[in-house]
Write an enzyme that holds these catalytic residues in place. Sequence first.
Site, PDB file in Angstrom:
ATOM      1  N   HIS A  97      -1.929  57.461  20.376  1.00 41.47           N
ATOM      2  CA  HIS A  97      -0.732  58.240  20.071  1.00 41.47           C
ATOM      3  C   HIS A  97      -0.795  59.625  20.738  1.00 41.47           C
ATOM      4  O   HIS A  97       0.117  60.019  21.483  1.00 41.47           O
ATOM      5  CB  HIS A  97      -0.597  58.374  18.537  1.00 41.47           C
ATOM      6  CG  HIS A  97       0.641  59.031  18.068  1.00 41.47           C
ATOM      7  ND1 HIS A  97       1.714  58.352  17.547  1.00 41.47           N
ATOM      8  CD2 HIS A  97       0.999  60.337  18.048  1.00 41.47           C
ATOM      9  CE1 HIS A  97       2.674  59.201  17.215  1.00 41.47           C
ATOM     10  NE2 HIS A  97       2.250  60.425  17.512  1.00 41.47           N
ATOM     11  N   GLU A  98      -1.893  60.336  20.501  1.00 37.60           N
ATOM     12  CA  GLU A  98      -1.990  61.691  21.064  1.00 37.60           C
ATOM     13  C   GLU A  98      -2.104  61.636  22.589  1.00 37.60           C
ATOM     14  O   GLU A  98      -1.552  62.502  23.288  1.00 37.60           O
ATOM     15  CB  GLU A  98      -3.182  62.440  20.458  1.00 37.60           C
ATOM     16  CG  GLU A  98      -3.105  62.662  18.948  1.00 37.60           C
ATOM     17  CD  GLU A  98      -1.852  63.390  18.484  1.00 37.60           C
ATOM     18  OE1 GLU A  98      -1.302  64.205  19.244  1.00 37.60           O
ATOM     19  OE2 GLU A  98      -1.380  63.103  17.353  1.00 37.60           O
ATOM     20  N   HIS A 101       1.314  61.581  24.009  1.00 36.03           N
ATOM     21  CA  HIS A 101       1.921  62.922  24.075  1.00 36.03           C
ATOM     22  C   HIS A 101       1.364  63.708  25.270  1.00 36.03           C
ATOM     23  O   HIS A 101       2.099  64.284  26.065  1.00 36.03           O
ATOM     24  CB  HIS A 101       1.601  63.727  22.805  1.00 36.03           C
ATOM     25  CG  HIS A 101       2.350  63.309  21.577  1.00 36.03           C
ATOM     26  ND1 HIS A 101       3.705  63.110  21.551  1.00 36.03           N
ATOM     27  CD2 HIS A 101       1.915  63.072  20.298  1.00 36.03           C
ATOM     28  CE1 HIS A 101       4.081  62.765  20.320  1.00 36.03           C
ATOM     29  NE2 HIS A 101       3.014  62.727  19.552  1.00 36.03           N
ATOM     30  N   ASP A 173       7.540  63.426  14.894  1.00 39.89           N
ATOM     31  CA  ASP A 173       7.988  63.438  16.286  1.00 39.89           C
ATOM     32  C   ASP A 173       9.473  63.095  16.371  1.00 39.89           C
ATOM     33  O   ASP A 173      10.234  63.731  17.095  1.00 39.89           O
ATOM     34  CB  ASP A 173       7.208  62.401  17.112  1.00 39.89           C
ATOM     35  CG  ASP A 173       5.707  62.688  17.145  1.00 39.89           C
ATOM     36  OD1 ASP A 173       5.324  63.858  16.944  1.00 39.89           O
ATOM     37  OD2 ASP A 173       4.931  61.744  17.366  1.00 39.89           O
TER      38      ASP A 173
END
Lengths: 285, 285, 285, 285, 285, 285
Positions: A97-98, A101, A173
């Site tokens: 997930h990170e 980003h 988000d």
Amino acid sequence: MTLQPPDRRGRAAILKLHTAGVPLGPDVDLDDIAGNTPGLVGADLRNLVNEAALGAARKAETFVTAADFLEAIDRLLLGTERHLMLSKSDRERIAYHESGHALLGLLVAGADPVRKVTIIPHGGSLGVTVQSPIDDRFNYGEDYLRARIIGALGGRASEQLIYGVVSTGAANDLQQVTIIAHEMVVRWGMSSKIGPLAFAEDGSSGAFSAVRPYSEETAREVDLEVKRIADECFAEAMKLLTDNRSRLEALTKALLAEDSLGEDQILSVTGLQRVQVAGYEDTGL
Amino acid sequence: MTLQPPDRRGRAAILKLHTAGVPLGPDVDLDDIAGNTPGLVGADLRNLVNEAALGAARKAETFVTAADFLEAIDRLLLGTERHLMLSKSDRERIAYHESGHALLGLLVAGADPVRKVTIIPHGGSLGVTVQSPIDDRFNYGEDYLRARIIGALGGRASEQLIYGVVSTGAANDLQQVTIIAHEMVVRWGMSSKIGPLAFAEDGSSGAFSAVRPYSEETAREVDLEVKRIADECFAEAMKLLTDNRSRLEALTKALLAEDSLGEDQILSVTGLQRVQVAGYEDTGL
Amino acid sequence: MTLQPPDRRGRAAILKLHTAGVPLGPDVDLDDIAGNTPGLVGADLRNLVNEAALGAARKAETFVTAADFLEAIDRLLLGTERHLMLSKSDRERIAYHESGHALLGLLVAGADPVRKVTIIPHGGSLGVTVQSPIDDRFNYGEDYLRARIIGALGGRASEQLIYGVVSTGAANDLQQVTIIAHEMVVRWGMSSKIGPLAFAEDGSSGAFSAVRPYSEETAREVDLEVKRIADECFAEAMKLLTDNRSRLEALTKALLAEDSLGEDQILSVTGLQRVQVAGYEDTGL
Amino acid sequence: MTLQPPDRRGRAAILKLHTAGVPLGPDVDLDDIAGNTPGLVGADLRNLVNEAALGAARKAETFVTAADFLEAIDRLLLGTERHLMLSKSDRERIAYHESGHALLGLLVAGADPVRKVTIIPHGGSLGVTVQSPIDDRFNYGEDYLRARIIGALGGRASEQLIYGVVSTGAANDLQQVTIIAHEMVVRWGMSSKIGPLAFAEDGSSGAFSAVRPYSEETAREVDLEVKRIADECFAEAMKLLTDNRSRLEALTKALLAEDSLGEDQILSVTGLQRVQVAGYEDTGL
Amino acid sequence: MTLQPPDRRGRAAILKLHTAGVPLGPDVDLDDIAGNTPGLVGADLRNLVNEAALGAARKAETFVTAADFLEAIDRLLLGTERHLMLSKSDRERIAYHESGHALLGLLVAGADPVRKVTIIPHGGSLGVTVQSPIDDRFNYGEDYLRARIIGALGGRASEQLIYGVVSTGAANDLQQVTIIAHEMVVRWGMSSKIGPLAFAEDGSSGAFSAVRPYSEETAREVDLEVKRIADECFAEAMKLLTDNRSRLEALTKALLAEDSLGEDQILSVTGLQRVQVAGYEDTGL
Amino acid sequence: MTLQPPDRRGRAAILKLHTAGVPLGPDVDLDDIAGNTPGLVGADLRNLVNEAALGAARKAETFVTAADFLEAIDRLLLGTERHLMLSKSDRERIAYHESGHALLGLLVAGADPVRKVTIIPHGGSLGVTVQSPIDDRFNYGEDYLRARIIGALGGRASEQLIYGVVSTGAANDLQQVTIIAHEMVVRWGMSSKIGPLAFAEDGSSGAFSAVRPYSEETAREVDLEVKRIADECFAEAMKLLTDNRSRLEALTKALLAEDSLGEDQILSVTGLQRVQVAGYEDTGL
């Protein structure tokens, strides 16, 4: 043209005000700190000084040092670090997930540079990706706003790409995406369907307000425009991650190994350069 | 990524805090209790300690024992046991209803393990089925959420299958279904019709609020997506129970005979294994 | 499964509580009274004890007798008897109206038994038909709810059949019909158009609330489903009364002659048996 | 016919009132000041006197001079000057934005004369363009209102023309456009679709109010009419700037060189004359 | 069946209560007065006694006489008589208006008998037509309600017939029409489009409330049904007056000559009989 | 039929009341004053007496004279005279605007006589046209109401005819038009689309209220009917002014020369007679 928060000089002045009476170490350069804190306003800067002073106190230092300020900036941007027992699979999903980003922060023209990415829980988050601008910005072009949305959708897009299903972890988000896209449509005149008009609602919470100063059919057009922007940005996020899947895997692997990565490590692992800030700044006449 | 309630270590720490000054028996292992209470937050754990202490007091014990804690966990999850005179036909319908919940908890991939099922009235319920996760979960995939909905519709599906008509007894189940499906659509971006957007309403009560921050036509799309998810899950529940009708009958019969069944008994009666927790946790890279 | 009001044992306990200090005659059996008051809750039962005691006081009795309790139950269910001067034509219309309720209570499978019918005004009503269940019910099937609606429409259907026009006298009946049909659709998941969903509104007043937690188009579907149920039940009521017109006439005639009829008289005049309670209770496995 | 704020004579009287007790320099002519402040109301004029007195005090003057008044007028119209560190690209965009406003102020028949344009931040703005009428106006024709909208869209149109994308900096301009166009449609009867009707809402905030005293379909017509006016005016703004691009470039260049330009400089750089005030004033009979 | 206000016996009892301590003349028969005041409730009857007593006091009588009561009933039903200077044309229009009400009261089957008609202003009205039932009514059939609407539209229909245009004078009549027709549709189930349902709103003011417990499309159906009833009744009113124009002229002429006409005079001038009370009262079995 | 404000006799009585203790000159005839003030209510008349007394005091008179009353009536109807510096073009537009009102007051059958027209600013208006009825009116026909709307649109129509564009100066006129047309449709039953129904809203502010006691589709019909009436009246106003353009020019010219014109001057300049009051007053039987 409308004005935004204090510039670098303004922040330096505010810092000077709030450090009056605070014993500063000889290595502290308030102007430098001001340069590292674009976007922060008066209250933020006062917090920063307090946090740095508390850090120095905890270390029983005589002076508040430059290092104390850097740690305080980190705490301010990331929140307090927390220790949680996470399953292997949870940690992995957070890392993907990170990384989503962070990688989009590198790939999308016009995005703010990615400073740090971590899968150590901080404050209310299981992982954090920090992006901040190079200098003060007083005005945001449509391209920059889209870059923000694409980056915010990077975590979800990465989960979708790797696992095929999304999870509840992207809720914040999605709220950011909704707020920015909504403002683009109803406040900044960036949808030709709605036209060069502004419907002044209560700032950033407008996207979640049921009070709308236009007709139902116009409200529906606003909804469709907001969705169109989000869908386009998600498709762009998916495309970029798919095209750069090996970089996504590499970044995730490094993150699982190291827990946190700084800007240099991120660039090195992905083999990318700090993005050229695209958009109007480079537009010649 | 957003953070949820305390993890196992956090719960152990909270338990330690609330048991300070409480005389604990030598068999009490707070870390063990923390492991048995995933999903509980601070206030729940304080209640748990109080309930266990009250139980010990009622038994005039010198120490609060491990057994007191286990009984307190039961009371906390099930509510207080009540004695009611029920007609034979009411008892039977309740048994089919709870067996429907329990059997789907075993059959649906990704569901939390079924720990207990009972047709002894507890608190405000005529019967209860207890499911709880193996470890802490900080993030919920779309497949897990659908498993929750299918399980919640198991009581109604069982009544429909056996009696051909449904009853008022599923009202609370339907409220849970509505809340989860609504959040999937408007908070977690799990409907492509609505898109990767979040409309932040007041938490879990959003599904029942008449305030909706979007147009009528979008509200209708939300309604249809929520209904689509519920209808799909109900069809899946009906299919699974129809395919496993003999297991449903066996479980109901055992329940009518025993009033309550633990996990081992449930697995033995149905000839099933604890479900493999499907979904992202097992997804290799 | 959700729980409803106290069962027989619970009512007996409540009655015991409220009769502490009340001198009871030797013929009073609280368990018996509990058996005659299904559906009553704590406050109702306290009222019942007070009413019975007042009745005994009015008769200057030393003890509260079983007869005092029976009269109090009557007053509680019917309201206080009132003396009004009514025209012959008004009396006749009321008799047809109540006979319609009573006859459908006998004819519809699944309805609660008809205990009494009267054209003596009581409380706020010009006539009353009393129906009450045989034992406690904790759960209501869809068939039972339809039986309630058909019965509630019996007064209006009878007026329509006999006079060709309806009157304002059915207003309360129509409110009950609206509440039950609305709950079936939006709380108990009994409309496939709306799906297995529950929209939790403020209990029984939901049908009259303008706050609806769904879109306009869904609200319209709810309206149409509520109307469909009411229309179907009214057609069923008309059909049953048309097919049993001679029974309707006989019951009306008896009612005009006697003012009030008990269960045995009603069965005898109509030549019917107490209805078999249909539905799930009798469904074998 | 409705009346607006004080006329020149009225303003002179108000100034006289508020300067009672204020030592005025011999060069101060209140009637002259009144002539330079059309549109200002009582409270504005009191502020003006205070500002001028403060300016004189800061300079330790014995009298408040005509120069003090002129500076005070500037501060009142522009806000307080602020010093900000702006990037080259930000400054350039601001210059194009303000030049767009100023140039359209010169090119559109019926607009108020452009008095000054600056890219020095003032108050809450990054740049300011000042337009004010020659004499008092008590009545506004439809052509004048359109000229106001075209001018307000000049900043956005200039950014669109030069950079191809717009930015968040036009938010206030768009709010003004929305307010004026909305009033034209619902208060001043200037849309034949809506007709010669007025829907009295709370003055200038009406455009942002969700309370609308007409049906949804009429509300939609209002929205479309407001959008039509804004779109037409934006197209006109784009056309005028495209046709006069070299003037726009010249004005921007001068502004970047000088920071601020007065009316004479603006006319000289662009080679234009003060616009003929078109419209009804010159319509002969 | 729902109950309405006190019956004749009830009114006699209430009158007895309120005349305790009031010296009544030997010709006063409270039962008689009760028979002349159907529809009045407790508060009305107390007013009546007070009014009669005041009338007696004004005449310095020792007793309150039967005549005092009759005058008080008149004042109560008509309001206080007022003296106004009216133009000839105004008086004529009022006479036609009231004659329209009165004549339809005579012509429509099921209407309450017309007791009096006057063009002397009373209270807030320029003219009054009094209709009251023969005995107490506890229930209203659909035919009676339509008769009320037709009568209420009689003034407007008469103006339309005679002058070709209507006037503002029928505003109160139209409000009554709206209330009754609205209740027929949403409270008394008298529209098959809406079905046998009741939407409990705040009594008689429901027609003017914007809160409606149903969907927009159902609200539109309600509007159309209310309008259909009003249109049908207005057409009936126009037809009856057109067919009886000479009676209308005769009644108007008499009213202009006499100012007020009692029931006997009205019947004599129009050559009509007191209407047969049609509807269910006469329906044989 | 509904009653309106006091008649002539009532006003005389009110004047008598408020002049008790006021020294009146021998030429004051209260009945005469009452005849000149139709439409005024109690509070207005008390103001009138006060204004006349103040006028007398300012002139240091011993008595309040008839002239004082006439001046006070003028001030009351027109507001206080104000001195403003107006541009030639503003004055001219005002003159055309007021002449439009006045001329239509003369040309439209059924309108109240035009008493005065002025382009001297009074109170909140740049110009005023005074119309008042010959005698008291208690009832308004549809034709009179249309005459009021046509007259109110006369200013705007005149501007449109002469200048081709309208201005903001007609805002109050348009509000009056909206209120009257709205009442015609929803209170006085003067639209067959809406039917003989009244929707009681808060008096004259109803047109601007967002609360509407009917469905959206009916609300839209109301909007269209209100617009239809306004459009028809505006077309009629345009036609009458176009057909009488030379009278409009003559009246404007006289007004520019004289500032104010009385009824005789207006009739003389335009060569017209005081309009025959058309409508029902003259309708013979």
